[in-house]
Write a protein that holds these residues in place. Sequence first.
Motif, PDB file in Angstrom:
ATOM      1  N   ALA A  66     104.544  82.139 107.442  1.00  0.00           N
ATOM      2  CA  ALA A  66     104.802  80.958 106.612  1.00  0.00           C
ATOM      3  C   ALA A  66     105.012  81.355 105.151  1.00  0.00           C
ATOM      4  CB  ALA A  66     103.658  79.964 106.738  1.00  0.00           C
ATOM      5  N   TYR A  67     104.357  82.409 104.692  1.00  0.00           N
ATOM      6  CA  TYR A  67     104.566  82.882 103.325  1.00  0.00           C
ATOM      7  C   TYR A  67     106.001  83.376 103.153  1.00  0.00           C
ATOM      8  CZ  TYR A  67      99.692  82.550 101.914  1.00  0.00           C
ATOM      9  OH  TYR A  67      98.460  82.075 101.578  1.00  0.00           O
ATOM     10  N   GLU A  68     106.487  84.151 104.111  1.00  0.00           N
ATOM     11  CA  GLU A  68     107.866  84.632 104.031  1.00  0.00           C
ATOM     12  C   GLU A  68     108.853  83.471 104.105  1.00  0.00           C
ATOM     13  OE1 GLU A  68     107.810  89.076 105.855  1.00  0.00           O
ATOM     14  OE2 GLU A  68     107.524  87.464 107.318  1.00  0.00           O
ATOM     15  N   LEU A  69     108.599  82.530 104.990  1.00  0.00           N
ATOM     16  CA  LEU A  69     109.469  81.362 105.143  1.00  0.00           C
ATOM     17  C   LEU A  69     109.531  80.557 103.849  1.00  0.00           C
ATOM     18  CD1 LEU A  69     111.170  79.516 106.987  1.00  0.00           C
ATOM     19  CD2 LEU A  69     109.038  78.335 107.559  1.00  0.00           C
ATOM     20  N   ALA A  70     108.401  80.354 103.199  1.00  0.00           N
ATOM     21  CA  ALA A  70     108.345  79.561 101.971  1.00  0.00           C
ATOM     22  C   ALA A  70     109.121  80.192 100.832  1.00  0.00           C
ATOM     23  CB  ALA A  70     106.892  79.341 101.559  1.00  0.00           C
ATOM     24  N   CYS A  71     109.346  81.494 100.902  1.00  0.00           N
ATOM     25  CA  CYS A  71     110.085  82.190  99.836  1.00  0.00           C
ATOM     26  C   CYS A  71     111.588  82.223 100.095  1.00  0.00           C
ATOM     27  CB  CYS A  71     109.581  83.626  99.701  1.00  0.00           C
ATOM     28  SG  CYS A  71     107.875  83.735  99.163  1.00  0.00           S
ATOM     29  N   GLY A  72     111.997  81.979 101.319  1.00  0.00           N
ATOM     30  CA  GLY A  72     113.398  82.108 101.694  1.00  0.00           C
ATOM     31  C   GLY A  72     114.245  80.906 101.325  1.00  0.00           C
ATOM     32  N   ASP A  73     115.526  81.022 101.613  1.00  0.00           N
ATOM     33  CA  ASP A  73     116.473  79.951 101.313  1.00  0.00           C
ATOM     34  C   ASP A  73     116.189  78.696 102.129  1.00  0.00           C
ATOM     35  OD1 ASP A  73     117.777  81.566  99.491  1.00  0.00           O
ATOM     36  OD2 ASP A  73     119.237  82.285 100.962  1.00  0.00           O
ATOM     37  N   GLU A  74     115.653  78.873 103.322  1.00  0.00           N
ATOM     38  CA  GLU A  74     115.327  77.746 104.180  1.00  0.00           C
ATOM     39  C   GLU A  74     113.815  77.563 104.156  1.00  0.00           C
ATOM     40  OE1 GLU A  74     117.450  77.311 107.664  1.00  0.00           O
ATOM     41  OE2 GLU A  74     119.217  78.279 106.872  1.00  0.00           O
ATOM     42  N   ALA A  75     113.311  77.123 103.029  1.00  0.00           N
ATOM     43  CA  ALA A  75     111.873  77.114 102.746  1.00  0.00           C
ATOM     44  C   ALA A  75     111.104  75.989 103.416  1.00  0.00           C
ATOM     45  CB  ALA A  75     111.655  77.065 101.237  1.00  0.00           C
ATOM     46  N   GLY A  76     111.697  75.293 104.337  1.00  0.00           N
ATOM     47  CA  GLY A  76     110.969  74.228 105.017  1.00  0.00           C
ATOM     48  C   GLY A  76     110.529  73.159 104.041  1.00  0.00           C
ATOM     49  N   PRO A  77     109.268  72.750 104.101  1.00  0.00           N
ATOM     50  CA  PRO A  77     108.782  71.670 103.242  1.00  0.00           C
ATOM     51  C   PRO A  77     108.865  71.994 101.748  1.00  0.00           C
ATOM     52  CG  PRO A  77     107.143  72.242 104.904  1.00  0.00           C
ATOM     53  CD  PRO A  77     108.255  73.218 105.037  1.00  0.00           C
ATOM     54  N   LEU A  78     108.946  73.275 101.409  1.00  0.00           N
ATOM     55  CA  LEU A  78     109.010  73.663  99.992  1.00  0.00           C
ATOM     56  C   LEU A  78     110.444  73.853  99.501  1.00  0.00           C
ATOM     57  CD1 LEU A  78     106.081  76.244  99.816  1.00  0.00           C
ATOM     58  CD2 LEU A  78     106.075  73.843  99.146  1.00  0.00           C
ATOM     59  N   ALA A  79     111.428  73.560 100.319  1.00  0.00           N
ATOM     60  CA  ALA A  79     112.831  73.825  99.974  1.00  0.00           C
ATOM     61  C   ALA A  79     113.252  73.167  98.668  1.00  0.00           C
ATOM     62  CB  ALA A  79     113.748  73.374 101.110  1.00  0.00           C
ATOM     63  N   GLY A  80     112.746  71.998  98.365  1.00  0.00           N
ATOM     64  CA  GLY A  80     113.133  71.297  97.143  1.00  0.00           C
ATOM     65  C   GLY A  80     112.393  71.754  95.902  1.00  0.00           C
ATOM     66  N   GLU A  81     111.404  72.597  96.067  1.00  0.00           N
ATOM     67  CA  GLU A  81     110.600  73.051  94.930  1.00  0.00           C
ATOM     68  C   GLU A  81     111.260  74.238  94.228  1.00  0.00           C
ATOM     69  OE1 GLU A  81     107.648  71.841  93.685  1.00  0.00           O
ATOM     70  OE2 GLU A  81     107.994  70.187  95.077  1.00  0.00           O
ATOM     71  N   PRO A  82     111.141  74.291  92.900  1.00  0.00           N
ATOM     72  CA  PRO A  82     111.608  75.498  92.205  1.00  0.00           C
ATOM     73  C   PRO A  82     110.737  76.688  92.611  1.00  0.00           C
ATOM     74  CG  PRO A  82     110.504  74.002  90.678  1.00  0.00           C
ATOM     75  CD  PRO A  82     110.583  73.300  92.000  1.00  0.00           C
ATOM     76  N   LEU A  83     111.242  77.904  92.393  1.00  0.00           N
ATOM     77  CA  LEU A  83     110.519  79.102  92.812  1.00  0.00           C
ATOM     78  C   LEU A  83     109.118  79.174  92.208  1.00  0.00           C
ATOM     79  CD1 LEU A  83     113.325  81.822  92.767  1.00  0.00           C
ATOM     80  CD2 LEU A  83     112.499  80.440  94.692  1.00  0.00           C
ATOM     81  N   GLY A  84     108.990  78.815  90.938  1.00  0.00           N
ATOM     82  CA  GLY A  84     107.677  78.841  90.292  1.00  0.00           C
ATOM     83  C   GLY A  84     106.700  77.887  90.960  1.00  0.00           C
ATOM     84  N   GLY A  85     107.172  76.717  91.336  1.00  0.00           N
ATOM     85  CA  GLY A  85     106.327  75.753  92.034  1.00  0.00           C
ATOM     86  C   GLY A  85     105.899  76.272  93.392  1.00  0.00           C
ATOM     87  N   ARG A  86     106.806  76.945  94.091  1.00  0.00           N
ATOM     88  CA  ARG A  86     106.454  77.542  95.383  1.00  0.00           C
ATOM     89  C   ARG A  86     105.376  78.610  95.202  1.00  0.00           C
ATOM     90  NH1 ARG A  86     112.199  78.865  98.341  1.00  0.00           N
ATOM     91  NH2 ARG A  86     113.281  76.989  97.651  1.00  0.00           N
ATOM     92  N   PHE A  87     105.569  79.468  94.191  1.00  0.00           N
ATOM     93  CA  PHE A  87     104.593  80.529  93.948  1.00  0.00           C
ATOM     94  C   PHE A  87     103.217  79.933  93.661  1.00  0.00           C
ATOM     95  CE2 PHE A  87     102.366  83.532  91.127  1.00  0.00           C
ATOM     96  CZ  PHE A  87     102.342  84.653  91.948  1.00  0.00           C
ATOM     97  N   ARG A  88     103.163  78.919  92.814  1.00  0.00           N
ATOM     98  CA  ARG A  88     101.880  78.289  92.472  1.00  0.00           C
ATOM     99  C   ARG A  88     101.237  77.650  93.708  1.00  0.00           C
ATOM    100  NH1 ARG A  88     101.854  81.390  88.990  1.00  0.00           N
ATOM    101  NH2 ARG A  88     103.046  81.131  87.102  1.00  0.00           N
ATOM    102  N   TRP A  89     102.040  77.007  94.542  1.00  0.00           N
ATOM    103  CA  TRP A  89     101.510  76.388  95.751  1.00  0.00           C
ATOM    104  C   TRP A  89     100.968  77.468  96.700  1.00  0.00           C
ATOM    105  CZ3 TRP A  89     102.229  76.301 101.014  1.00  0.00           C
ATOM    106  CH2 TRP A  89     101.627  75.232 101.696  1.00  0.00           C
ATOM    107  N   LEU A  90     101.707  78.561  96.861  1.00  0.00           N
ATOM    108  CA  LEU A  90     101.291  79.628  97.771  1.00  0.00           C
ATOM    109  C   LEU A  90     100.058  80.374  97.288  1.00  0.00           C
ATOM    110  CD1 LEU A  90     104.820  81.007  98.671  1.00  0.00           C
ATOM    111  CD2 LEU A  90     103.251  79.814 100.225  1.00  0.00           C
TER     112      LEU A  90
END
Length: 125
Positions: A66-90
Amino acid sequence: MTRDVYEYAAIRVMPRVERGELINAGVLLYCQPRGYLCARVELDPVRLRALDPGADVDAVRRALGAYELACGDEAGPLAGEPLGGRFRWLTAPRSTIVQAGPVHAGLTADPGTELARLFDKLVRL
């Protein structure tokens, strides 16, 4: 050579949270100036079972993926989040079997190379 600030965290597996024993199973790296967010994971099932003989290796692998998925282009539920927001969530603190460790910072000219270096240093024996 231009170096940019990056942030990283080890991705840890703590199969029995109440015991506090853990193994590093990945690294998450974010470099805002370069628009880079990537996770690299690798689970050592022998090390995991040394901490908890009854650990569900497949479930832990899925959680790490799930960590790898959240960082990819097809980020699932985090797809709409900017990269910084994804990093903070993870990297937000969790009391779960798979969790990120503390966030650290550094400077790099190549985030991908830095991720590989950190992975070798923190995850591989």
